[in-house]
Design an enzyme around this catalytic site. Structure first.
Site, PDB file in Angstrom:
ATOM      1  N   ASP A 181       0.857  -1.193   0.000  1.00  0.00           N
ATOM      2  CA  ASP A 181       0.000   0.000   0.000  1.00  0.00           C
ATOM      3  C   ASP A 181       0.890   1.238   0.000  1.00  0.00           C
ATOM      4  OD1 ASP A 181      -2.830   1.197   0.558  1.00  0.00           O
ATOM      5  OD2 ASP A 181      -1.513   2.168   2.010  1.00  0.00           O
ATOM      6  N   ASN A 189      -2.468  13.150  -4.798  1.00  0.00           N
ATOM      7  CA  ASN A 189      -3.688  13.488  -5.539  1.00  0.00           C
ATOM      8  C   ASN A 189      -4.229  14.857  -5.130  1.00  0.00           C
ATOM      9  OD1 ASN A 189      -4.053  11.388  -7.350  1.00  0.00           O
ATOM     10  ND2 ASN A 189      -5.271  10.156  -5.959  1.00  0.00           N
ATOM     11  N   HIS A 194      -5.204  14.301  -9.984  1.00  0.00           N
ATOM     12  CA  HIS A 194      -5.282  12.874 -10.271  1.00  0.00           C
ATOM     13  C   HIS A 194      -4.430  12.467 -11.470  1.00  0.00           C
ATOM     14  CE1 HIS A 194      -8.376  11.771  -7.342  1.00  0.00           C
ATOM     15  NE2 HIS A 194      -8.905  12.966  -7.573  1.00  0.00           N
ATOM     16  N   ASP A 198      -2.127   9.309 -11.228  1.00  0.00           N
ATOM     17  CA  ASP A 198      -2.192   8.171 -12.152  1.00  0.00           C
ATOM     18  C   ASP A 198      -0.815   7.823 -12.704  1.00  0.00           C
ATOM     19  OD1 ASP A 198      -4.889   7.987 -11.748  1.00  0.00           O
ATOM     20  OD2 ASP A 198      -5.459   8.889 -13.670  1.00  0.00           O
ATOM     21  N   ASP A 224      -4.489   2.511  -4.540  1.00  0.00           N
ATOM     22  CA  ASP A 224      -3.027   2.530  -4.480  1.00  0.00           C
ATOM     23  C   ASP A 224      -2.490   1.259  -3.830  1.00  0.00           C
ATOM     24  OD1 ASP A 224      -3.964   3.023  -1.958  1.00  0.00           O
ATOM     25  OD2 ASP A 224      -2.582   4.669  -1.511  1.00  0.00           O
TER      26      ASP A 224
END
Length: 303
Positions: A181, A189, A194, A198, A224
């Site tokens: 994680d 973000n 975003h 990404d 994530d």
């Protein structure tokens, strides 16, 4: 009298049926051939001639495995002909054929054993369909349904399928799993948008694929979170891989205004044969949260 509605039409003569059959064989795009018991080509329609780039004179009398069968399938082709003639039955097959210019094409075959008046098998008729484009489209669809569209690694469904298959193997020693994680990803973000997030996820997936072994499977679990399936891995091997993951993902990522750091929390678990995949993933997930909580307690508090 006028012909009544629904009355049968005149029967087509044998000569007309033969003419129609000949026209069909000449025009059809399917690859039609008749093979003798020794594998020699007895008949090849124009479509097969175009496919191989050879005319009838060059095909007739030659063993078909010397013409369009790929080298690794020659023994299989010989066995299939011998078995069909001996048993009187042939079965559908699919394989690679060599087309004009040496190009390999995928062909689906429907085979029928021909019998003489006494019921003895004497040849095999084959209807071949070039399915190369169909199989390519199917492969793309399979890839799309099993691949995360953003990162290009396996998706959640492919992860569960692979892990379940591994755990279903009673002879396997077990299967290691890492649950990864990203830390502070939400901040990326929130602060950079975003689009940047990404790109960071895509780069993170690529880094995980770099540190994973060829036999491992890297999958995006969601958001994530990533999972690495490690067949045959023991606790020591998982610890070593966890370290490599932490080092690789701890390195800065390139952001629009300079380097970005996120880090990663990793949890490990080993699944045993017969254990449900979701239970193994849940154990690794809990271990990951334990590692994340431990990391937070170690972080210095701002005064």
């Amino acid at each position: 009298m006028p012909e009544q509605e629904g009355a049968r039409q005149p029967v087509v003569t044998v000569q007309e049926q033969a003419r129609l059959a000949h026209a069909f064989v000449q025009a059809v795009e399917a690859l039609l051939c008749i093979i003798g018991p020794d594998g020699r080509v007895l008949f090849a329609n124009p479509a097969l001639q175009r496919f191989t780039g050879r005319d009838a004179a060059d095909l007739l009398g030659r063993r078909f495995w010397d013409v369009w069968v790929v080298p690794e399938d020659v023994a299989l082709a010989e066995h299939a002909v011998a078995t069909a003639i001996e048993s009187g039955k042939a079965h559908p097959q699919e394989g690679d054929w060599i087309a004009d210019g040496g190009v390999r094409r995928r062909v689906a075959m429907r085979n029928t054993v021909l019998h003489d008046d006494d019921g003895r098998p004497y040849a095999i008729a084959c209807v071949g369909i070039d399915v190369t484009a169909d199989r390519a489209r199917e492969a793309v669809l399979r890839h799309q349904t099993r691949t995360d569209p953003l990162t290009g690694v396996a998706n959640r469904g492919a992860l569960f399928d692979a892990l379940s298959a591994r755990l279903a193997d009673e002879g396997a020693p077990g299967c290691g799993l890492l649950f990864c994680d990203l830390d502070d990803f939400k901040r990326v973000n929130d602060e950079h948008g975003h689009g940047v997030g990404d790109r960071l996820l895509t780069e993170a997936a690529a880094r995980l694929a770099e540190v994973a072994a060829p036999q491992h499977l890297v999958a995006r679990f969601g958001g994530d979170e990533f999972v690495i399936i490690c067949p045959d891995a023991d606790e020591e091997a998982l610890r070593a891989l966890s370290t490599r993951v932490a080092v690789r993902l701890g390195a800065p990522f390139q952001g629009p205004e300079g380097p970005l750091r996120v880090g990663v929390s990793v949890g490990a678990a080993i699944g045993r044969p017969g254990e449900p995949a979701d239970e193994v993933i849940a154990r690794a997930d809990r271990a990951m949260y334990g590692a994340k909580s431990h990391q937070r307690r170690r972080e210095p508090r701002s005064s």
